[in-house]
Scaffold this motif. Structure first.
Motif, mmCIF file in Angstrom:
data_model
loop_
_atom_site.group_PDB
_atom_site.id
_atom_site.type_symbol
_atom_site.label_atom_id
_atom_site.label_comp_id
_atom_site.label_asym_id
_atom_site.label_seq_id
_atom_site.Cartn_x
_atom_site.Cartn_y
_atom_site.Cartn_z
ATOM 1 N N THR A 59 0.840 -1.190 0.000
ATOM 2 C CA THR A 59 0.000 0.000 0.000
ATOM 3 C C THR A 59 0.875 1.239 0.000
ATOM 4 N N GLU A 60 0.271 2.375 -0.373
ATOM 5 C CA GLU A 60 0.991 3.648 -0.342
ATOM 6 C C GLU A 60 0.774 4.327 1.000
ATOM 7 N N ILE A 61 1.896 4.737 1.629
ATOM 8 C CA ILE A 61 1.844 5.446 2.911
ATOM 9 C C ILE A 61 2.871 6.569 2.874
ATOM 10 N N GLY A 62 2.409 7.778 3.161
ATOM 11 C CA GLY A 62 3.334 8.901 3.274
ATOM 12 C C GLY A 62 4.157 9.144 2.036
ATOM 13 N N GLY A 63 3.587 8.909 0.894
ATOM 14 C CA GLY A 63 4.312 9.139 -0.342
ATOM 15 C C GLY A 63 5.250 8.019 -0.719
ATOM 16 N N GLY A 64 5.232 6.949 0.046
ATOM 17 C CA GLY A 64 6.089 5.804 -0.247
ATOM 18 C C GLY A 64 5.274 4.522 -0.353
ATOM 19 N N GLN A 65 5.971 3.437 -0.640
ATOM 20 C CA GLN A 65 5.338 2.150 -0.834
ATOM 21 C C GLN A 65 5.727 1.222 0.316
ATOM 22 N N LEU A 66 4.729 0.685 1.004
ATOM 23 C CA LEU A 66 4.950 -0.290 2.067
ATOM 24 C C LEU A 66 4.533 -1.669 1.558
ATOM 25 N N ALA A 67 5.473 -2.603 1.616
ATOM 26 C CA ALA A 67 5.204 -3.984 1.219
ATOM 27 C C ALA A 67 5.351 -4.880 2.443
ATOM 28 N N VAL A 68 4.354 -5.713 2.665
ATOM 29 C CA VAL A 68 4.352 -6.629 3.802
ATOM 30 C C VAL A 68 4.138 -8.046 3.275
ATOM 31 N N SER A 69 4.963 -8.966 3.718
ATOM 32 C CA SER A 69 4.786 -10.362 3.304
ATOM 33 C C SER A 69 5.031 -11.279 4.486
ATOM 34 N N LEU A 70 4.286 -12.341 4.538
ATOM 35 C CA LEU A 70 4.432 -13.334 5.603
ATOM 36 C C LEU A 70 4.512 -14.713 4.991
ATOM 37 N N THR A 71 5.504 -15.482 5.404
ATOM 38 C CA THR A 71 5.628 -16.880 5.032
ATOM 39 C C THR A 71 5.643 -17.698 6.309
ATOM 40 N N GLY A 72 4.708 -18.610 6.433
ATOM 41 C CA GLY A 72 4.609 -19.388 7.660
ATOM 42 C C GLY A 72 4.321 -20.844 7.385
ATOM 43 N N THR A 73 4.699 -21.696 8.327
ATOM 44 C CA THR A 73 4.441 -23.128 8.238
ATOM 45 C C THR A 73 3.865 -23.627 9.553
ATOM 46 N N TYR A 74 2.745 -24.328 9.446
ATOM 47 C CA TYR A 74 2.157 -25.023 10.589
ATOM 48 C C TYR A 74 2.452 -26.502 10.428
ATOM 49 N N TYR A 75 3.265 -27.031 11.329
ATOM 50 C CA TYR A 75 3.682 -28.442 11.255
ATOM 51 C C TYR A 75 2.688 -29.268 12.061
ATOM 52 N N MET A 76 1.934 -30.122 11.377
ATOM 53 C CA MET A 76 0.891 -30.905 12.029
ATOM 54 C C MET A 76 1.417 -32.242 12.544
ATOM 55 N N THR A 77 2.193 -32.925 11.709
ATOM 56 C CA THR A 77 2.690 -34.256 12.064
ATOM 57 C C THR A 77 4.121 -34.401 11.585
ATOM 58 N N LYS A 78 4.973 -34.933 12.453
ATOM 59 C CA LYS A 78 6.341 -35.284 12.081
ATOM 60 C C LYS A 78 6.647 -36.642 12.734
ATOM 61 N N GLU A 79 6.064 -37.647 12.155
ATOM 62 C CA GLU A 79 6.002 -38.971 12.784
ATOM 63 C C GLU A 79 6.960 -39.939 12.107
ATOM 64 N N THR A 80 7.758 -40.630 12.894
ATOM 65 C CA THR A 80 8.682 -41.638 12.382
ATOM 66 C C THR A 80 8.483 -42.937 13.146
ATOM 67 N N THR A 81 8.377 -44.028 12.410
ATOM 68 C CA THR A 81 8.300 -45.356 13.005
ATOM 69 C C THR A 81 9.588 -46.085 12.673
ATOM 70 N N THR A 82 10.425 -46.299 13.674
ATOM 71 C CA THR A 82 11.724 -46.909 13.447
ATOM 72 C C THR A 82 11.596 -48.356 13.008
ATOM 73 N N VAL A 83 10.722 -49.085 13.688
ATOM 74 C CA VAL A 83 10.502 -50.498 13.362
ATOM 75 C C VAL A 83 9.012 -50.687 13.157
ATOM 76 N N PRO A 84 8.518 -50.626 11.928
ATOM 77 C CA PRO A 84 7.081 -50.771 11.689
ATOM 78 C C PRO A 84 6.532 -52.049 12.319
ATOM 79 N N GLY A 85 5.399 -51.889 12.992
ATOM 80 C CA GLY A 85 4.772 -53.030 13.652
ATOM 81 C C GLY A 85 5.215 -53.241 15.078
ATOM 82 N N LEU A 86 6.251 -52.545 15.518
ATOM 83 C CA LEU A 86 6.739 -52.703 16.877
ATOM 84 C C LEU A 86 6.232 -51.549 17.729
ATOM 85 N N ALA A 87 5.448 -51.889 18.747
ATOM 86 C CA ALA A 87 4.887 -50.869 19.623
ATOM 87 C C ALA A 87 6.007 -50.082 20.298
ATOM 88 N N GLY A 88 5.779 -48.786 20.445
ATOM 89 C CA GLY A 88 6.739 -47.950 21.131
ATOM 90 C C GLY A 88 7.857 -47.423 20.261
#
Length: 952
Positions: free
Chosen positions: A799-828
């Motif tokens: 947008t224009e403010i005070g005779g100049g140009q203001l630029a605003v940008s946001l880059t964000g990440t919401y991490y929902m799951t980061k799941e690793t199974t070391t030995v599939p089928g083994l509980a825990g």
């Protein structure tokens, strides 16, 4: 048929990219405007596809960082710049690694590992490099030459081949440079040392620490030179660059929060039992074997006698590097020439020389075991009497595990050097009015070396210590008198110093050829041609690491075991295609609807054939909104180290649950792991939390497979506001890795099954850390599975403010799951690292963003600010003994200002982490370096920078 063109001009797209704005495709031109549009609109190739298009927003989400943002950041290291992006996790190798430094800098998208992030330069692979590394070293990329960075945050294997599981980072370099430019820069860190918590702990321990302002330290100086011009009447362009960067070292002693080594929980200043005044595990030798049931743990006292061990530890932290010193030179060139429309040859060259050194605390006798005759001259009469009083009057020999820190001889230093060069040559041109070709040859090579100095040379130890059966320490031998209080001299320490050398050579050769264009065929519901790419590629990667005899024998005290030579390579032949199918345009429900298809078949000499493919949907609903989605089958073939690394002894961090006075498991359970009834409750735990394992490659490994999906919406509801929101999901199977040695012990103890227990070899004393007799076998396997999901958001407003140009940008990440199974089928064996930190989880904030504010009047100055935010992270599991409740949310404010002093001179000033936000302190179990998670948090305080640019 109509040519497939859009109204959006490249100029508008480039402007959008420079501001961080997504560019949206709008309705296509009318038939009568087609020829004019084709002349006015230039197509470009966006990361993730070789089909040239006029729209920067594709079906696959691509995050862009402009050259303006690169410059405003003030960073001179690429890894520091990229770490500010929410999609990237701090990799295990960066400038803040000292112990275990490889001297390289890697990128790690989504936290899936640097070997699952493909790095490109101008759309072509960057070669791996380093004696320890199989991932691309971004030290090769000069920040001053970056035009933009494109980050494809989804699988890209169908387009680029192996390694693009988490995504692709493409550095697009400046080529068409006109004129001559020189930039001189400097930067450094500043911090107010006022951490009352850490200072209190060090007061209790009697340790020194810095107080008050640090001044400017860790300084960096840079010189960047670029130039270029047109030639041959404008048919050709040539540009070049040369850069120099040097940064000073910074020790952990320079910050109060890193001046002592915290214990595992972070509640007190810990240290190493390998101390300046030595400690000893001593047991009698009976019938030729040590009797570990009678073992004692003693320390040497000032009067030369032994006393039971009591807090005699060494604070090894201050002498360690917090940030390594570094010198780097780069230079290169870009040449393009248009002979005619059908033949446009090009050439790219680059070279890098990089030298750094990782300094860590002094070497020593790290509880190596030696037999001694009780009547030996190395013992005093008082000591001999103590042995016989403790073990019996007839004791003739004892076994001593010696822990003596070599403070008399100075620190250990690993000198690391890399020389990389890369050549790309090829040609592009028109085959017809609708088809173009591109044929290229690429060769990249990295020569590297590791020269490890001032570590103790183990084969000399028996003689200088006076051990039983060793040669007598004669005229040219200086005794290393560990049984005499302060008996070790600097000369004796120097005589034990050893040097080990590794040399490495990586080569990557790629031949690539493809054609791209329009088929002349269209769907019945569309007036636009199907566009396609057809290509072939052959890639050969060879790696060799040659270890000298010292490394191969594991003859240095502090190396944890042998380091073997590694020689191997593979060749892959590939065919690939992409097809862009316009389905509908100018309908009431869609301005444009198109499908992107891709397929690549790769035949590896190491593991056979494997396909990769993609399906993308690009639905331009109207002028303001787009819906997009992709599915990718991504593939990563095992690299040379994973295939061919010699199996050998190494160290792992954790706990032995059957060690200590009160083992975690019962006597019966620990018996499964090899602990005898007499050893139960007497097995020593390693005070440093490090244990032995056999690690190494596996030539039978198969490729990893991943299914990646994205789905999102891109909106441009007003002229000055746009956004994108994309959901992503990456599911992997057959992940290459090792099973945690601690998990192996625990599964053996709990189940008694041979598949776990056969991997455990305990030493005669029952431990798995002293010497080399005890270890866990944990070589590479295809076994693990993982699921990673999240949402990426990009919002832009100006947008224009005070005779100049203001630029605003946001880059964000919401991490929902980061799941690793070391030995599939083994509980825990399944862990979810989203929002948590533990010994198994690098911290992953659920929400993380970077928000930019830029204000410019179009006059001689502009200013900018950035808000970097990391959400809170909780400890995973039992946390009663750990410092704090986890990692609290953290905000950093970065500021910059650019001044055009004259038409030919400009000045940049700025500071990152302007409020001098301190990193969160963590205990040894979670620390990467200096009681911090360096690289995740800003490790050293406020970063100030400035540069001046001269244009000619």
């Amino acid at each position: 048929m109509k040519n497939m063109t859009f109204r959006k001009s490249l100029t508008a797209a480039a402007v959008a990219a420079s501001l961080g704005f997504p560019a949206l495709a709008v309705a296509q031109d009318n038939q009568n405007d087609t020829d004019t549009a084709a002349e006015e609109v230039e197509r470009i190739q966006v990361t993730g596809s070789r089909i040239k298009r006029t729209d920067l927003e594709t079906a696959s989400p691509v995050e862009m960082v402009s050259s303006e943002e690169v410059k405003a950041s003030g960073f001179t290291r690429v890894e520091d710049l990229m770490a500010t992006l929410p999609q990237l996790e701090t990799a295990t190798q960066n400038s803040f690694v000292a112990n275990g430094a490889a001297g390289v800098a890697n990128l790690d998208l989504r936290g899936l590992g640097a070997n699952r992030t493909l790095v490109l330069v101008n759309g072509r692979r960057l070669q791996p490099g380093g004696v320890y590394s199989q991932a691309a070293d971004v030290n090769q990329i000069p920040t001053a030459l970056i035009e933009r960075v494109e980050v494809l945050t989804g699988g890209g294997s169908s387009t680029y081949g192996s390694d693009a599981v988490a995504g692709v980072v493409n550095f697009v370099m400046k080529k068409d440079i006109e004129g001559f430019e020189v930039t001189l820069g400097t930067s450094g860190y500043q911090h107010d040392n006022s951490n009352s918590y850490m200072q209190g702990l060090m007061d209790e321990a009697g340790y020194d620490y810095p107080e008050g302002g640090s001044g400017i330290d860790g300084k960096t100086y840079t010189v960047d030179v670029t130039g270029g011009s047109m030639f041959a009447g404008g048919k050709g362009s040539a540009s070049f660059y040369a850069t120099f960067r040097t940064n000073e070292e910074l020790l952990q002693a320079e910050r109060d929060y890193s001046s002592c080594a915290l214990n595992g929980a972070g509640t007190s200043c810990g240290g190493s039992a390998t101390a300046p005044v030595p400690n000893f595990f001593i047991s009698p030798i009976e019938g030729g074997s040590p009797n570990f049931d009678e073992e004692v743990f003693w320390s040497l006292t000032e009067d030369g006698s032994f006393a039971p061990f009591s807090d005699n530890v060494y604070n090894y932290a201050p002498i360690n590097h917090f940030m390594r010193p570094n010198d780097r030179y780069t230079f290169g060139s870009f040449v393009n020439y248009e002979a005619n429309d059908h033949f446009r040859p090009y050439l790219e060259t680059s070279y890098m020389h990089d030298r750094t050194a990782g300094q860590i605390a002094q070497s020593g006798v790290f509880f190596q075991n030696f037999a001694f005759d009780v009547d030996s001259d190395v013992f005093s009469d008082t000591q001999r009497q103590q042995f016989r009083d403790q073990f019996g009057a007839d004791t003739d020999q004892i076994m001593a595990y010696i822990g003596k820190r070599n403070v008399e001889g100075g620190p250990r230093i690993n000198n690391l050097e890399h020389n990389s060069y890369r050549i790309v040559t090829g040609a592009t041109g028109e085959l017809s009015a609708m088809w173009e070709y591109d044929v290229s040859f690429q060769y990249g090579s990295t020569q590297s070396s590791s020269v490890y100095i001032n570590d103790f040379y183990v084969p000399r130890m028996p003689q200088v210590l006076g051990a039983a059966g060793a040669d007598e320490c004669g005229e040219d031998c200086i005794p290393y008198e560990v049984f005499k209080y302060q008996g070790v001299t600097a000369e004796a320490a120097d005589a034990l110093g050893g040097t080990a050398i590794l040399t490495g050579l990586t080569t990557q050769r790629i031949i690539n050829a493809f054609v791209t264009g329009e088929t002349g065929f269209s769907m019945p519901s569309s007036n636009y041609n199907v566009a396609a790419v057809f290509g072939v590629e052959n890639r050969e990667v060879d790696f060799e690491r040659v270890a000298d005899e010292v490394y191969q024998l594991g003859a240095l005290s502090g190396q944890g075991g042998p380091t073997d030579s590694l020689i191997g390579g593979y060749n892959v032949s590939e065919v690939f295609t992409e097809i862009n199918v316009p389905l509908v345009e100018d309908a009431s429900w869609a301005n444009n609807l198109q499908v992107d298809l891709g397929y690549r078949y790769s035949d590896y000499s190491s593991s056979g054939g494997e396909p990769a493919y993609k399906l993308g949907l690009d639905w331009q609903v109207n002028d303001d909104y787009k819906i997009r989605g992709t599915y990718n089958r991504a593939v990563r073939a095992p690299n040379v180290a994973e295939l061919f690394a010699t199996q050998g002894l190494g160290l792992w961090a954790g706990v032995d649950p059957c060690a200590g006075d009160s083992p975690e498991y019962t006597q019966e359970q620990c018996a499964n792991t090899g602990v005898s009834s007499g050893q139960y409750g007497n097995v020593s735990a390693n005070p440093a939390g490090q244990y032995n394992a056999i690690f190494g490659g596996n030539p039978d490994l198969q490729p990893e497979l991943a299914d990646t999906m994205t789905f999102g919406i891109v909106g441009n509801p007003t002229d000055n506001f746009n956004f994108s929101i994309d959901y992503w999901n990456i599911e992997m199977e057959d992940r290459i890795g090792t099973i945690s040695p601690e998990l192996i012990i625990r599964q053996c103890a709990e189940t008694g099954e041979a598949q776990w227990c056969d991997a455990i070899t305990r030493s005669p004393s029952g431990d798995v850390w002293r010497g080399t007799d005890g270890y866990i076998s944990a070589t590479s396997v295809n076994l693990a599975e993982s699921t990673n999901t999240g949402i990426d958001t990009n919002i832009n407003y100006n947008t224009e403010i005070g005779g100049g140009q203001l630029a605003v940008s946001l880059t964000g990440t919401y991490y929902m799951t980061k799941e690793t199974t070391t030995v599939p089928g083994l509980a825990g064996t399944t862990i979810d690292c989203a929002g948590v930190i533990s010994s198994d989880c690098f911290p992953q904030a659920e929400w993380r963003h970077s928000m930019n504010f830029t204000y410019s009047t179009g006059d001689w100055w502009s200013v900018g600010a950035k808000w970097r935010y990391l959400g809170s992270v909780d400890y995973d599991g039992e946390t009663d003994e750990l410092i704090g409740d986890g990692l609290g949310s953290t905000s950093y404010i970065d500021l910059n200002a650019n001044f055009d002093v004259t038409e030919n001179v400009s000045v940049l000033l700025g500071m990152n982490n302007a409020l001098d936000k301190e990193p969160t302190i963590v205990g040894d179990v979670n620390s990467l370096n200096g009681n911090t998670i360096a690289g995740y948090h800003d490790a050293l305080g406020r970063y100030v920078f400035g540069s001046v640019t001269f244009r000619f």
